[in-house]
Design a protein around this motif. Sequence first.
Motif, PDB file in Angstrom:
ATOM      1  N   TYR A 166      -2.414   4.612   8.689  1.00 36.61           N
ATOM      2  CA  TYR A 166      -1.403   4.556   7.643  1.00 36.61           C
ATOM      3  C   TYR A 166      -0.046   4.579   8.325  1.00 36.61           C
ATOM      4  O   TYR A 166       0.264   5.514   9.068  1.00 36.61           O
ATOM      5  N   HIS A 183     -10.356   3.646   2.919  1.00 36.26           N
ATOM      6  CA  HIS A 183     -10.516   2.939   4.201  1.00 36.26           C
ATOM      7  C   HIS A 183     -11.992   2.783   4.575  1.00 36.26           C
ATOM      8  O   HIS A 183     -12.386   3.030   5.720  1.00 36.26           O
ATOM      9  N   PHE A 205      -1.848  -3.562   5.892  1.00 40.68           N
ATOM     10  CA  PHE A 205      -0.898  -2.691   5.209  1.00 40.68           C
ATOM     11  C   PHE A 205      -0.109  -3.384   4.107  1.00 40.68           C
ATOM     12  O   PHE A 205       0.586  -2.721   3.335  1.00 40.68           O
ATOM     13  N   HIS A 234      -6.516  -0.268   1.964  1.00 41.92           N
ATOM     14  CA  HIS A 234      -5.532   0.599   2.595  1.00 41.92           C
ATOM     15  C   HIS A 234      -5.216   1.826   1.756  1.00 41.92           C
ATOM     16  O   HIS A 234      -4.932   2.904   2.291  1.00 41.92           O
ATOM     17  N   ASN A 235      -5.251   1.688   0.445  1.00 46.79           N
ATOM     18  CA  ASN A 235      -4.980   2.814  -0.445  1.00 46.79           C
ATOM     19  C   ASN A 235      -5.549   2.490  -1.812  1.00 46.79           C
ATOM     20  O   ASN A 235      -5.516   1.337  -2.240  1.00 46.79           O
ATOM     21  N   THR A 253       0.869   1.020  -3.229  1.00 46.41           N
ATOM     22  CA  THR A 253       1.849   1.721  -2.400  1.00 46.41           C
ATOM     23  C   THR A 253       3.243   1.098  -2.459  1.00 46.41           C
ATOM     24  O   THR A 253       4.152   1.567  -1.778  1.00 46.41           O
ATOM     25  N   ASN A 309      -5.524  12.224   7.368  1.00 46.47           N
ATOM     26  CA  ASN A 309      -5.639  10.855   6.860  1.00 46.47           C
ATOM     27  C   ASN A 309      -5.809   9.888   8.027  1.00 46.47           C
ATOM     28  O   ASN A 309      -4.905   9.106   8.354  1.00 46.47           O
TER      29      ASN A 309
END
Length: 221
Positions: free
Chosen positions: A22, A185, A132, A159-160, A164, A59
């Motif tokens: 991250y 992930h 990302f 990624h999330n 984000t 994380n």
Amino acid sequence: MTDTRPRLIDLSHTIEAGMITYKGLPAPLICDHLSREASWANYDPGTEFQIGRIEMVGNTGTYLDSPFHRYADGEDLSEVGLERVAGLPGLVVRAQGLQAVDADRFAGLDLRGKAVLVHTGWARHWRTDAYFEDHPFLTEAAAAFLVEAGAALVGVDSHNIDDTRTRVRPVHTRLLGAGIPICEHMRGLELLPDEGFRFTAAPPKVKAFGTFPVRAFAEVG
């Protein structure tokens, strides 16, 4: 003799020194605390050991979020029971090609008590800059649907689980607020059947910690 054991499918990324999970968070530092050569002084000839050292944030790699990650009074990793993260009946929801995975993707599915794994295909970008940017995520409506439907755990190979591009995290807020752990992930979801498997993503029992890497895997057959 026929092997009747279930087939195990690894759904987690390998943690490596210098790896960025991250942006903005430090990469893990992996090194010797005691090297094999240094251990020679402690043992007879021919006997040696290595003791490793790792420094990292929670994380890192494929990890599990507990409610404490979002809420100060939420359950930390040591308080989440094994029955909530191990041997769960699993369900894969295919969402390749979508950026915003909405509630309609889960409609008509029996989600109660299951680990719901959202397969976006984004894991193909792991360890690249593309990972990302403009990643797939769940909408707040999807999170609300999952809570209402009684999902036990929600995972994603992106990624999330949240978008984000904004400073709010409604999916984390709703799922963790309902006591539903999140596994982010992930990888390898394309190897799983849509259902009929067991899922495990058990972190160590760390007090006052909300997130930690897991060896996520599925048992098929």
